[in-house]
Design a protein around this motif. Structure first.
Motif: not given
Length: 120
Positions: A17-21, A28-32
């Protein structure tokens, strides 16, 4: 202008539950992120969210239906639509959304609200 390896970046994520950019473009951001369990109900007033499953299975639950996503499948949640995410076992997901989008939207939760802008 460097290559980004999604498997390598995902291997660095140890928490749920902690998205990383991992990339930024046009505001915009692409996060995993890794999902496991049930996330709180919330909505985003001003942002659409794209969820793309890389590995595993997840559900997007809406008040009137559930959308199940597997590897290579995506769903866009329009702004203002209440939803929550769930994954019975760990799922690896790519998010695409405007920069500084709070992962819990209109909700602030001591456990689930993650800091914005954390980069890998």
């Amino acid at each position: 202008m460097e290559k980004i390896s999604l498997p390598e970046k995902l291997a660095q994520i140890q928490e749920h539950w902690r998205p990383k950019v991992v990339a930024e473009l046009n505001g915009q951001e692409v996060k995993l992120v890794k999902f496991c369990g049930v996330f709180p109900w919330h909505h985003h007033e001003n942002e659409d969210e794209l969820f793309l499953v890389w590995r595993g299975t997840m559900q997007l639950e809406f008040r009137d239906r559930i959308v199940t996503l597997g590897p290579g499948e995506l769903c866009v949640v329009p702004r203002g639509v209440e939803h929550r995410t769930l994954a019975e076992s760990e799922a690896e997901v790519l998010l695409f959304e405007p920069a500084a989008t709070r992962n819990t939207g209109n909700v602030v939760d001591k456990v689930f609200t993650a800091p914005n802008g954390v980069k890998l």
